[in-house]
Scaffold this active site. Structure first.
Site, short mmCIF file in Angstrom:
data_model
loop_
_atom_site.label_atom_id
_atom_site.label_comp_id
_atom_site.label_asym_id
_atom_site.label_seq_id
_atom_site.Cartn_x
_atom_site.Cartn_y
_atom_site.Cartn_z
CG ASP A 247 -1.79 1.24 1.29
OD1 ASP A 247 -2.61 1.43 0.38
OD2 ASP A 247 -1.64 2.03 2.24
CG HIS A 248 2.96 2.50 3.36
ND1 HIS A 248 3.59 2.65 4.57
CD2 HIS A 248 1.63 2.59 3.62
CE1 HIS A 248 2.68 2.80 5.52
NE2 HIS A 248 1.48 2.77 4.97
CG ASP A 249 5.57 0.57 -4.39
OD1 ASP A 249 6.04 1.68 -4.70
OD2 ASP A 249 5.88 -0.47 -4.99
CB THR A 319 4.88 6.84 -8.51
OG1 THR A 319 5.35 5.68 -7.80
CG2 THR A 319 5.97 7.89 -8.56
CG PHE A 321 3.92 3.55 -12.23
CD1 PHE A 321 3.21 2.94 -13.24
CD2 PHE A 321 4.14 4.92 -12.30
CE1 PHE A 321 2.73 3.66 -14.31
CE2 PHE A 321 3.68 5.66 -13.38
CZ PHE A 321 2.96 5.03 -14.38
CB SER A 325 7.76 5.05 -4.71
OG SER A 325 6.53 4.62 -4.14
NE ARG A 390 2.49 6.28 3.78
CZ ARG A 390 1.74 5.94 2.73
NH1 ARG A 390 0.43 5.81 2.88
NH2 ARG A 390 2.29 5.74 1.54
CG HIS A 486 -6.60 -0.42 8.76
ND1 HIS A 486 -7.21 0.78 8.42
CD2 HIS A 486 -5.30 -0.30 8.40
CE1 HIS A 486 -6.30 1.59 7.89
NE2 HIS A 486 -5.14 0.96 7.87
#
Length: 726
Positions: A247-249, A319, A321, A325, A390, A486
């Site tokens: 998710d954080h990508d 991004t 993609f 990242s 994060r 979550h």
């Protein structure tokens, strides 16, 4: 006013005025009758127009300056509130801040213009109908909003992604780019058709019923005590952590950093709606929050410039993609700062103060106001620095960040041995390309089949190559849908010793005591105990009567003696903030049956009691908030989400794959030899190569019991980099 006539929201205007406008709206046909009346050349002078833009810029700049000063003040406090943690995690930086400022210029200028000419009309009007086409274009240019549409000249041949995502699609260079709007798969639904979140005005009816307070929904549907948790006997804790890593990508919705009118800025528990503050109200009889007249803080997601409809859209600051990242960043200045500039070896910067039993740790952020200093004031350990802000959110996430930092430097070192003539830039870019590909493989080969179950091949058929017509941008609804994870977070953080036993003094730490606490990595054994814990312990099983643990619902960021935030209420409020349509609208979007009453909802949920609770709260299935409605559905066979989430998540991951010119399976990206080498790699091997751990599970996202399901690292195939030797 109809949505296709609605244009940009001026949330900084008086709420009472907006409500009045809403009540007096005329039909589209009537608006056409007044086209001649709304003649900008007669009603709005050039001096009024330009002075309004200048005034807006001054107000916004002053507000941003004041906001930064207050953030510094808050981080200098002896104690922090839980909302300070959230502000830190969602704080915009660099290019994101510039993009948000441009949208604020636009909103504020329109608000000022509206106020200047509102007395000239006896009927409600839309300020953007008053502006000529030339004035709109000038407004976009002078506020800086034209960045979302300006032409980009892309190189014909580039073997590497840009950090920002630009030019992945040569014909549509803005597709998937950082600091642009989320994609809309269904039109936004706002209170006024423009920007105000639904549920803001008490007594408003939707499909004949009022919307319940989100905290009330959380209290009646979500609540799960830490003791009443069912372990997922088929999914390891690594499954949960990797979902957050993915998710954080893909998406980060920063919060609006400032209040233009400077109202309510010092009150974290106030209940007044003063944009960007949209407080979460407390229902009568709340089991935890009993002080009258206070609310849980909530700040709206930052708006982005919208040249098409002017309806409020939210900004994705990273991004879209799957390009790792979270390791490398989504903006050039950040990406550069994360690299080791002291030598030409293409390495990432590492911590200069500490190691993990000789292995590298993430570098510290250079910030005297680092929020992480507050989680242990004697340790004096600042936050780690990574490609995603994060990274310090929880210990498992810090561990995965550390693994891929080490993996980058390990691979770059091997590539240098294979190709001594390669310069640092080539080593960095080739390694970044490999790390991105590995994350794509682990996600699509190992993670998504366990998430989507029997729906996987239906939602993600065999890859057929890059499709330049596919827009891979993350959808607004996905930013809520992927928060399903979550529900799989357990209440304790397991850390295991070298024999995979719970014998360490910090083996079972309550989750809320580990938020933003990198000092625990340094003082409590490094990342190895955490990695052993997420290989050999369970994820929480999301059940209809156990949706989220108390650690998240009542104690989010409650490190100190303050009222903890409620993650489920935040998710529900965020959906309304983003103008997302309700549960049934998305069921129809996915071609699923949309229940119209309690009995039909009971069939869909396979739960009469839960259906009754929903109807008592919402009145109709049409009004159910997307996040909780989708979460409540029974799992698809062999999966960990229901049919609606399987549809939304599957559709998004197909777009991410098919619309990515640099996708690892695209024959123009890697050679066939390189693809074979990548295909043989595993997340288990990353652990073997970058920790002191000697035994790992083969399929790391499935639940494995030690020692039965573990093998020595010698039996895990290594990534063969000889395919990269020139």
């Amino acid at each position: 006013m109809k949505k296709n006539r609605a244009e940009m929201g001026r949330t900084v205007g008086l709420l009472s005025l907006l409500i009045t406008f809403n009540l007096l709206m005329v039909s589209e046909s009537n608006l056409e009758d007044y086209d001649d009346e709304l003649d900008s050349s007669e009603e709005l002078t050039g001096s009024e127009f330009f002075s309004s833009i200048n005034e807006a810029k001054q107000k916004v700049d002053q507000a941003f300056k004041l906001s930064r000063e207050r953030i510094k003040e808050s981080l200098n406090k002896a104690d922090l509130n839980p909302s300070d943690f959230l502000k830190y995690l969602k704080a915009p930086v660099a290019g994101t801040r510039t993009a948000i400022r441009a949208a604020s210029y636009m909103e504020t200028a329109l608000d000022i213009l509206e106020k200047k000419i509102q007395n000239k009309y006896l009927r409600p009007f839309n300020i953007t109908d008053v502006l000529s086409r030339d004035q709109k274009e000038t407004l976009f240019k002078t506020t800086g909003c034209n960045y979302v549409t300006w032409p980009i000249h892309c190189p014909l041949n580039s073997p590497y992604r840009t950090i920002t995502g630009q030019c992945n699609n040569r014909e549509h260079p803005h597709f998937g780019v950082a600091n642009h709007a989320y994609a809309r798969w269904l039109p936004a639904e706002y209170e006024d058709g423009i920007s105000l979140p639904r549920g803001l005005i008490g007594g408003q009816l939707y499909n004949g019923y009022p919307l319940p307070l989100v905290r009330q929904v959380s209290n009646e549907i979500i609540t799960t005590s830490n003791e009443n948790v069912t372990p997922d006997v088929q999914r390891s804790l690594a499954f949960m952590h990797f979902g957050q890593w993915v998710d954080h990508d893909l998406d980060l919705a920063p919060e609006s950093p400032t209040n233009i009118d400077n109202r309510n800025v010092h009150c974290d528990s106030c209940c007044n709606y003063a944009p960007p503050f949209f407080p979460i109200k407390i229902p009568p009889g709340d089991p935890r929050i009993t002080t009258p007249g206070i609310c849980l803080p909530f700040i709206r997601t930052a708006a982005v410039c919208n040249p098409k409809t002017f309806v409020r859209e939210q900004l994705n600051s990273i991004t879209s993609f799957m390009d790792a990242s979270m390791v490398y960043g989504s903006e050039e200045p950040l990406a550069k700062s994360l690299r080791n500039q002291s030598n030409p070896l293409g390495l990432m910067a590492i911590n200069q103060n500490f190691t993990d039993a000789g292995l590298a740790l993430l570098p510290f952020e250079i910030n005297s106001y680092s929020l992480c200093l507050h989680t242990n004031k004697t340790a004096k350990i600042p936050c780690f620095k990574a490609g995603d802000g994060r990274a310090n959110e929880n210990l498992g996430l810090m561990a995965i960040h550390t693994l891929f930092l080490r993996e980058h430097n390990r691979i770059a070192g091997e590539l240098k041995t294979l190709n001594p003539h390669w310069k640092g830039e080539t080593l960095y870019q080739e390694t970044r390309k490999i790390i991105g590909a590995l994350n794509q493989i682990y996600t699509y080969r190992n993670y998504l089949p366990l998430l989507l179950g029997n729906e996987f091949y239906k939602r993600l058929p065999v890859y057929k190559g890059y499709n330049k017509k596919v827009n891979p941008s993350i959808s607004n609804v996905f930013s809520l849908a992927f928060r399903f994870g979550h529900g799989s977070v357990p209440p304790f953080v397991p850390r295991l010793d070298e024999k995979f036993q719970n014998l360490l003094p910090f083996s079972k730490t309550p989750l809320h005591l580990t938020f933003m606490a990198p000092w625990r990595i340094l003082a409590e054994g490094g990342i190895d105990p955490l990695v052993r814990g997420f290989m050999a312990d369970y994820s929480k099983l999301m059940r209809q009567n156990q949706m989220m643990v108390e650690e998240l619902q009542e104690r989010l960021f409650a490190q100190l003696e303050h009222i903890g935030l409620d993650l489920s209420a935040l998710n529900l409020q965020r959906g309304r903030d983003h103008g997302l349509p309700g549960y049934n609208a998305w069921r129809r979007f996915c071609g699923l049956f949309a229940p119209s009453n309690e009995a039909q909802l009971a069939v869909v949920l396979r739960n009469r009691k839960l259906a009754k609770q929903f109807i008592n709260l919402y009145g109709t299935p049409e009004n159910i908030d997307i996040w909780i409605g989708a979460m409540a559905e029974p799992f698809v066979p062999n999966g960990r989400v229901g049919p609606l989430l399987a549809c939304l998540i599957g559709a998004q991951f197909r777009k991410i794959r098919d619309g990515d010119r640099y996708w690892w399976e695209n024959r123009d990206v890697f050679t066939s030899w390189q693809r074979r080498a990548l295909r043989s790699d595993s997340f288990s091997r990353v652990i073997c190569d970058n920790t002191h751990i000697k035994e790992v599970s083969r399929d790391i996202f499935k639940m494995n019991r030690y020692p039965r399901d573990f093998v020595s690292c010698g039996k895990i195939k290594s990534l063969d980099l000889s395919a990269w030797k020139e």
